[in-house]
Design a protein around this motif. Sequence first.
Motif, PDB file in Angstrom:
ATOM      1  N   PRO A 355      38.797  45.658  36.126  1.00  0.00           N
ATOM      2  CA  PRO A 355      37.965  45.901  35.024  1.00  0.00           C
ATOM      3  C   PRO A 355      38.435  47.465  34.467  1.00  0.00           C
ATOM      4  O   PRO A 355      39.329  48.109  35.093  1.00  0.00           O
ATOM      5  N   LEU A 356      38.084  47.754  33.116  1.00  0.00           N
ATOM      6  CA  LEU A 356      38.466  48.922  32.471  1.00  0.00           C
ATOM      7  C   LEU A 356      37.519  50.036  32.698  1.00  0.00           C
ATOM      8  O   LEU A 356      37.821  51.303  33.002  1.00  0.00           O
ATOM      9  N   SER A 357      36.440  49.565  33.203  1.00  0.00           N
ATOM     10  CA  SER A 357      35.318  50.712  33.273  1.00  0.00           C
ATOM     11  C   SER A 357      35.688  51.410  34.638  1.00  0.00           C
ATOM     12  O   SER A 357      35.862  50.733  35.648  1.00  0.00           O
ATOM     13  N   ARG A 358      35.441  52.671  34.707  1.00  0.00           N
ATOM     14  CA  ARG A 358      35.576  53.527  35.789  1.00  0.00           C
ATOM     15  C   ARG A 358      34.466  53.306  36.939  1.00  0.00           C
ATOM     16  O   ARG A 358      34.864  53.126  37.983  1.00  0.00           O
ATOM     17  N   LYS A 359      33.260  53.139  36.269  1.00  0.00           N
ATOM     18  CA  LYS A 359      32.323  52.601  37.366  1.00  0.00           C
ATOM     19  C   LYS A 359      32.738  51.504  38.205  1.00  0.00           C
ATOM     20  O   LYS A 359      32.826  51.462  39.346  1.00  0.00           O
ATOM     21  N   MET A 360      33.040  50.454  37.404  1.00  0.00           N
ATOM     22  CA  MET A 360      33.210  49.042  37.900  1.00  0.00           C
ATOM     23  C   MET A 360      34.324  49.384  38.853  1.00  0.00           C
ATOM     24  O   MET A 360      34.688  48.696  40.014  1.00  0.00           O
ATOM     25  N   GLN A 361      35.589  50.186  38.530  1.00  0.00           N
ATOM     26  CA  GLN A 361      36.538  50.130  39.346  1.00  0.00           C
ATOM     27  C   GLN A 361      36.359  50.929  40.675  1.00  0.00           C
ATOM     28  O   GLN A 361      36.608  50.782  41.775  1.00  0.00           O
ATOM     29  N   GLU A 362      35.318  51.767  40.531  1.00  0.00           N
ATOM     30  CA  GLU A 362      34.821  52.537  41.715  1.00  0.00           C
ATOM     31  C   GLU A 362      33.851  51.660  42.708  1.00  0.00           C
ATOM     32  O   GLU A 362      34.002  51.838  44.003  1.00  0.00           O
ATOM     33  N   GLU A 363      33.039  50.880  42.023  1.00  0.00           N
ATOM     34  CA  GLU A 363      32.011  50.148  42.829  1.00  0.00           C
ATOM     35  C   GLU A 363      32.419  48.643  43.191  1.00  0.00           C
ATOM     36  O   GLU A 363      31.791  47.909  43.887  1.00  0.00           O
ATOM     37  N   ALA A 364      33.698  48.389  42.628  1.00  0.00           N
ATOM     38  CA  ALA A 364      34.096  46.766  42.933  1.00  0.00           C
ATOM     39  C   ALA A 364      34.151  46.597  44.262  1.00  0.00           C
ATOM     40  O   ALA A 364      34.811  47.380  45.043  1.00  0.00           O
ATOM     41  N   GLU A 365      33.555  45.492  44.810  1.00  0.00           N
ATOM     42  CA  GLU A 365      33.934  45.096  46.289  1.00  0.00           C
ATOM     43  C   GLU A 365      34.848  43.874  46.398  1.00  0.00           C
ATOM     44  O   GLU A 365      34.602  43.073  45.594  1.00  0.00           O
ATOM     45  N   PRO A 366      35.742  44.069  47.444  1.00  0.00           N
ATOM     46  CA  PRO A 366      36.889  43.017  47.320  1.00  0.00           C
ATOM     47  C   PRO A 366      36.041  41.751  47.843  1.00  0.00           C
ATOM     48  O   PRO A 366      35.430  41.881  48.742  1.00  0.00           O
ATOM     49  N   VAL A 367      36.598  40.615  47.388  1.00  0.00           N
ATOM     50  CA  VAL A 367      36.326  39.327  47.937  1.00  0.00           C
ATOM     51  C   VAL A 367      37.723  38.852  48.357  1.00  0.00           C
ATOM     52  O   VAL A 367      38.487  38.781  47.875  1.00  0.00           O
ATOM     53  N   TYR A 368      37.814  38.549  49.822  1.00  0.00           N
ATOM     54  CA  TYR A 368      38.880  38.096  50.575  1.00  0.00           C
ATOM     55  C   TYR A 368      39.250  36.791  50.949  1.00  0.00           C
ATOM     56  O   TYR A 368      38.198  36.047  51.220  1.00  0.00           O
ATOM     57  N   GLU A 369      40.423  36.433  50.764  1.00  0.00           N
ATOM     58  CA  GLU A 369      40.723  35.179  51.366  1.00  0.00           C
ATOM     59  C   GLU A 369      41.386  35.316  52.607  1.00  0.00           C
ATOM     60  O   GLU A 369      42.177  36.580  52.651  1.00  0.00           O
ATOM     61  N   LYS A 370      41.177  34.679  53.628  1.00  0.00           N
ATOM     62  CA  LYS A 370      42.026  35.060  54.976  1.00  0.00           C
ATOM     63  C   LYS A 370      42.839  34.171  55.359  1.00  0.00           C
ATOM     64  O   LYS A 370      42.811  32.813  55.296  1.00  0.00           O
ATOM     65  N   LEU A 371      43.928  34.750  55.968  1.00  0.00           N
ATOM     66  CA  LEU A 371      45.189  33.743  56.256  1.00  0.00           C
ATOM     67  C   LEU A 371      45.475  34.153  57.735  1.00  0.00           C
ATOM     68  O   LEU A 371      45.401  35.162  57.956  1.00  0.00           O
ATOM     69  N   PRO A 372      46.052  33.205  58.560  1.00  0.00           N
ATOM     70  CA  PRO A 372      46.387  33.331  59.841  1.00  0.00           C
ATOM     71  C   PRO A 372      47.731  34.323  59.869  1.00  0.00           C
ATOM     72  O   PRO A 372      48.456  34.189  59.070  1.00  0.00           O
ATOM     73  N   GLY A 373      47.931  35.360  60.857  1.00  0.00           N
ATOM     74  CA  GLY A 373      49.040  36.002  60.882  1.00  0.00           C
ATOM     75  C   GLY A 373      50.134  35.296  61.558  1.00  0.00           C
ATOM     76  O   GLY A 373      49.954  34.103  62.017  1.00  0.00           O
ATOM     77  N   TRP A 374      51.362  35.764  61.540  1.00  0.00           N
ATOM     78  CA  TRP A 374      52.297  35.038  62.189  1.00  0.00           C
ATOM     79  C   TRP A 374      52.911  35.596  63.698  1.00  0.00           C
ATOM     80  O   TRP A 374      53.515  34.763  64.258  1.00  0.00           O
TER      81      TRP A 374
END
Length: 428
Positions: A355-374
């Motif tokens: 996002p370009l919006s400062r507010k959105m950049q600050e408040e955006a919460e990540p959605v994660y994909e999880k992968l197994p480690g090696w």
Amino acid sequence: MPSLSVIGMQWGDEGKGKVSHILSSWADWIVRFQGGNNAGHTVVFDNSQYVLHLVPSGILYPGKKCLIGNGVVIDPAALVEELDFLRKRNIEADGRLFISGNCHLIFPYHKYREAYMEKLKTRVGTTRRGIGPAYGDKYARVGIRFVDYLEDDTFKELLKRNLRGKEVFIKKFTSVTKLKDKIMKEREEILPRLKDFLADGASLLYSEEKRGKNILFEGAQGTMLDCDFGTYPFVTSSNPISGGACVGSGFPPGKIETVLGVTKAYTTRVGLGPFPTEIEGTEAEYLREKGGEYGATTGRPRRVGWLDMVQLKMAIRVNGADKMALTKIDVLDDREEIKICTAYKYRGRKITEFPLSRKMQEEAEPVYEKLPGWNKKTKGVNKVEDLPANAKKFVERIQELSGSKIALISMGRSEEETIHIEKEFAAK
Ligand code: GDP
Ligand code: IMO
Ligand code: MG
């Protein structure tokens, strides 16, 4: 591969120094095109470590020529210091380093101004090298260029005007007369060291390209620190993106055939500003310690987080980076689980574009994909087939999600700790 640029895809410190040095073996010219000594590019080879701030990393390769392009801002005293450092290690820049006459210079009053600004609430968390104020003067058309510095009358006149215009800031630190004397005295020592490096960079690159020479553009900082495309205002004052290579060197668009984006297998940033995937706690401590995450220029601890695909895809798009170097996968060697941020959530809504919006950049919460480690060391592996299966999957997944091809994988600081997937990106 007649010309290529190496560009940071995140918030800087991706490992551009290491990658540029590997590719310097193929290049005839290595060119810096923006930024200044806010950069810190680490190169490790033959059991020695070098951190370069202003001089292109190609200087470490015997016989290679280096250009500091017009888009770079130079602190003359810092450059002399760097040349001294190189000389002590038997690396001679004479005859191999060229500096565009139209580079703008950084003077102590730029650093004063920045020190003052950084005390305010609106601070950016800069490297305090005077970068922003120097670019400010350039675009306000009051800056002093390298070519101006070399001419006695021109320089005296321009310095007088600048000191007058900046009296308010200067007085907070010293007197105008004292500062003028200091700058003039330093110039006497600096001039003999730098004057012979003067060049018309754009003209030089034009004729060298015509002679079939290979040119490597070594980006500094990274896309998210780009003044136009980064997390403004927590950015630097130049354009680290691939387009900046043309503006900052006078080399025409279209002639830089390949853009190699450099990204870590996770994300770091120093300074202030939004960082959607930033993590804290033991996982963060682990990544910081294992990755040696302290800024090469300032020594400040880097903030760390998981790989951010929303951000990375934007970086790939604005740079046209269809190839990437993936660095520091070794830092993830012992992790049970590895995360990739594939989208953000903002006020309940899913977002897939940065996002370009400062507010959105600050408040955006990540959605994660999880992968197994090696759970295995990647050090010593030099073929992609020999990577642990889950590491290979991780690399493949990054390619799938990003749409960019990974041409090189780095799993350690030294040159040997590298997998060259595409032959043309291997040291010659
Ligand atoms: P640059 O500004 O992009 O050139 O990167 P820096 O040199 O500031 O920071 C990268 C740091 O990571 C340096 O200390 C490098 O020696 C180190 N480094 C580079 N590649 C790797 C890698 O693949 N693995 C590890 N562990 N360290 C790396
Ligand atoms: P390399 O080339 C990491 C950051 C500073 C601050 C912001 C503005 O080594 O990747 P500035 O002094 O440029 O006005 O500071 O940009 N910054 C960097 N962070 N690597 C760099 O360069 C950086 N150069 C500037 O920490 O947040
Ligand atoms: Mg760095």
